[in-house]
Design a protein around this motif. Structure first.
Motif, PDB file in Angstrom:
ATOM      1  N   VAL A 114      78.205 -10.717  12.601  1.00 15.90           N
ATOM      2  CA  VAL A 114      77.182 -10.741  11.566  1.00 15.90           C
ATOM      3  C   VAL A 114      77.068 -12.202  11.148  1.00 15.90           C
ATOM      4  O   VAL A 114      78.083 -12.879  10.935  1.00 15.90           O
ATOM      5  CB  VAL A 114      77.526  -9.814  10.381  1.00 15.90           C
TER       6      VAL A 114
ATOM      7  N   ALA B 242      74.793  -6.324  14.056  1.00 13.66           N
ATOM      8  CA  ALA B 242      74.229  -6.140  12.711  1.00 13.66           C
ATOM      9  C   ALA B 242      72.769  -5.705  12.814  1.00 13.66           C
ATOM     10  O   ALA B 242      72.316  -4.809  12.087  1.00 13.66           O
ATOM     11  CB  ALA B 242      74.353  -7.427  11.901  1.00 13.66           C
TER      12      ALA B 242
ATOM     13  N   VAL C  21      77.667  -1.967   9.401  1.00  9.01           N
ATOM     14  CA  VAL C  21      78.006  -3.183  10.121  1.00  9.01           C
ATOM     15  C   VAL C  21      79.503  -3.430   9.926  1.00  9.01           C
ATOM     16  O   VAL C  21      79.975  -3.510   8.791  1.00  9.01           O
ATOM     17  CB  VAL C  21      77.212  -4.388   9.583  1.00  9.01           C
TER      18      VAL C  21
ATOM     19  N   TYR D  81      78.362  -1.388   5.205  1.00  9.25           N
ATOM     20  CA  TYR D  81      79.124  -2.506   5.757  1.00  9.25           C
ATOM     21  C   TYR D  81      80.616  -2.327   5.512  1.00  9.25           C
ATOM     22  O   TYR D  81      81.043  -1.757   4.512  1.00  9.25           O
ATOM     23  CB  TYR D  81      78.652  -3.834   5.162  1.00  9.25           C
TER      24      TYR D  81
END
Length: 299
Positions: free
Chosen positions: A12, A28, A43, A67
Motif C-alpha cells: 500500500v 490495495a 488491505v 485495513y
C-alpha cells in the motif's frame, strides 16, 4: 476485528504524480475495487509512523475499505509516477519502506482463515519479511479460497524462485503480455505462442483460471475447459494506473457472485476501461457498473 471476506495483501503506497498524489499499490487497488461490489474487503500491509501513513488510513476509511495496517519503523511507501502521452505509467519504486516489513500478526492469521479470496503479487515479496508473511497467510487460507496471483513484475523486484513458489500456491493467475513472455523465458515455454503458453501454465500448475491482458489488443481468460476473449473498448485514456487491478477485482467479485467466466470477463473489461478514463488507481465506479452484479440486474 471485523470479519472481512476478501483480502489484498502486499503493497500500500502513494503514487506521486508530477502534480498530485493518489493512494495505490496493486493489492490495495484490488481490495478497493472488489469492495465497490459490496464485499467486505481489507488491505493487509504496513505503514510508517508518519503523516503519509495517517493519510492512508483516512483515505481508506473515506472509501469504506477495511485495513490491517500495523505501523513499523520504516516510512510509508511512495512511488514516483510519470505518465507518457499514451497514458502508460513508468514507476520509480522506493525501497526499504513499510510494506517491505509486513508482520504476521494474530489479526492477519484470523483474516487468512476467514477469507474466501486473497490477491497477492510479486512486488511485496521483494523483501524476506513480507515474503514470509505473504506465504504464511496463503498457507493459512482454506482449500476453497480463491488465491489470486497478480504477478505484477516491476523493475528488478522479482526472482524466478519467488514466481515459482507463487505459481504453486495460487489457483488464479493474472498477467500481461510482457509478463507472460518473461514467464515463458524463465520456465522454458515457447514464447512465440503466448496463448499456448497460457494453456500450458494452466495445466502445469493446476490453475482454475488464467487471465492474460494485452492492453489495447484485448484480453483472454483460460480455464482447463474453456477460453474467453474480449476486445478492449476504445476510450479516452487519462492513465492506465490501477486498470489491471480493477480488472482483477471486478473479475473476482463476479466469480464470487456465481457468474460465469464469460460474464466475469465482460465486467472486468468494462471496469478496467472505465478506470483508464480516470486519474489514479482508485476512482469510484459508476452504479452502471457496480449494479451489474446485483441479483435483479443483467450484465
Amino acid at each position: 476485528m471485523k470479519d472481512y471476506s476478501i483480502a489484498g495483501i502486499g503493497e500500500v503506497l502513494w503514487d506521486l504524480f508530477p502534480e498530485y498524489k493518489r493512494l495505490g499499490g496493486g493489492t490495495a487497488n484490488f481490495a478497493y475495487h472488489v469492495s465497490q461490489f459490496g464485499f467486505d474487503a481489507a488491505v493487509a500491509s504496513a505503514l510508517g509512523h508518519d503523516p503519509l501513513g495517517d493519510e492512508v488510513v483516512r483515505t481508506l476509511e473515506d472509501n469504506k475499505v477495511g485495513y490491517l495496517l500495523p505501523q513499523v519503523d520504516f516510512p510509508t511507501g511512495t512511488v514516483q509516477v510519470e505518465v507518457n502521452s499514451d497514458g502508460v505509467p513508468r514507476y520509480d519504486i522506493r525501497e526499504q519502506v513499510a510494506w517491505d516489513h509486513i508482520p504476521y500478526t494474530d489479526s492477519l492469521r484470523e483474516l487468512a482463515r476467514n477469507c474466501c479470496a486473497v490477491c497477492f503479487g510479486s512486488l511485496a515479496q521483494r523483501s524476506e519479511v513480507s515474503r514470509t508473511t505473504i506465504n504464511r497467510f496463503l498457507d493459512d487460507t482454506s482449500e476453497e479460497s480463491l488465491r489470486i496471483f497478480d504477478i505484477n513484475l516491476r523493475q528488478n523486484f522479482y526472482t524466478s524462485e519467488t514466481i515459482l513458489s507463487s505459481l504453486q500456491k495460487c489457483n488464479i493467475l493474472k498477467l500481461n503480455e510482457e509478463e507472460v513472455t518473461l514467464l515463458a523465458q524463465m520456465f522454458g515455454y515457447d514464447e512465440l505462442n503466448l496463448r499456448a503458453v497460457c494453456r500450458s501454465v494452466v495445466k502445469d500448475y493446476a490453475l482454475q483460471v488464467l487471465i492474460l491482458t494485452c492492453g489495447a489488443n484485448g484480453s483472454y481468460v483460460f480455464t482447463p475447459d474453456e477460453s474467453s476473449y474480449y476486445d478492449t473498448p476504445k476510450v479516452e485514456v487519462a492513465d492506465t494506473v490501477g486498470a489491471g487491478d480493477s480488472f482483477t477485482g471486478a473479475f473476482c467479485a463476479a466469480l464470487l457472485r456465481g457468474k460465469s467466466i464469460r460474464v466475469a470477463h465482460r465486467l472486468a473489461v468494462d471496469v478496467s476501461a472505465y478506470v483508464c478514463t480516470q486519474q489514479g488507481g482508485m476512482p469510484p465506479l459508476p452504479e452502471s457498473l457496480t449494479r451489474r452484479l446485483d441479483p435483479e440486474e443483467g450484465i
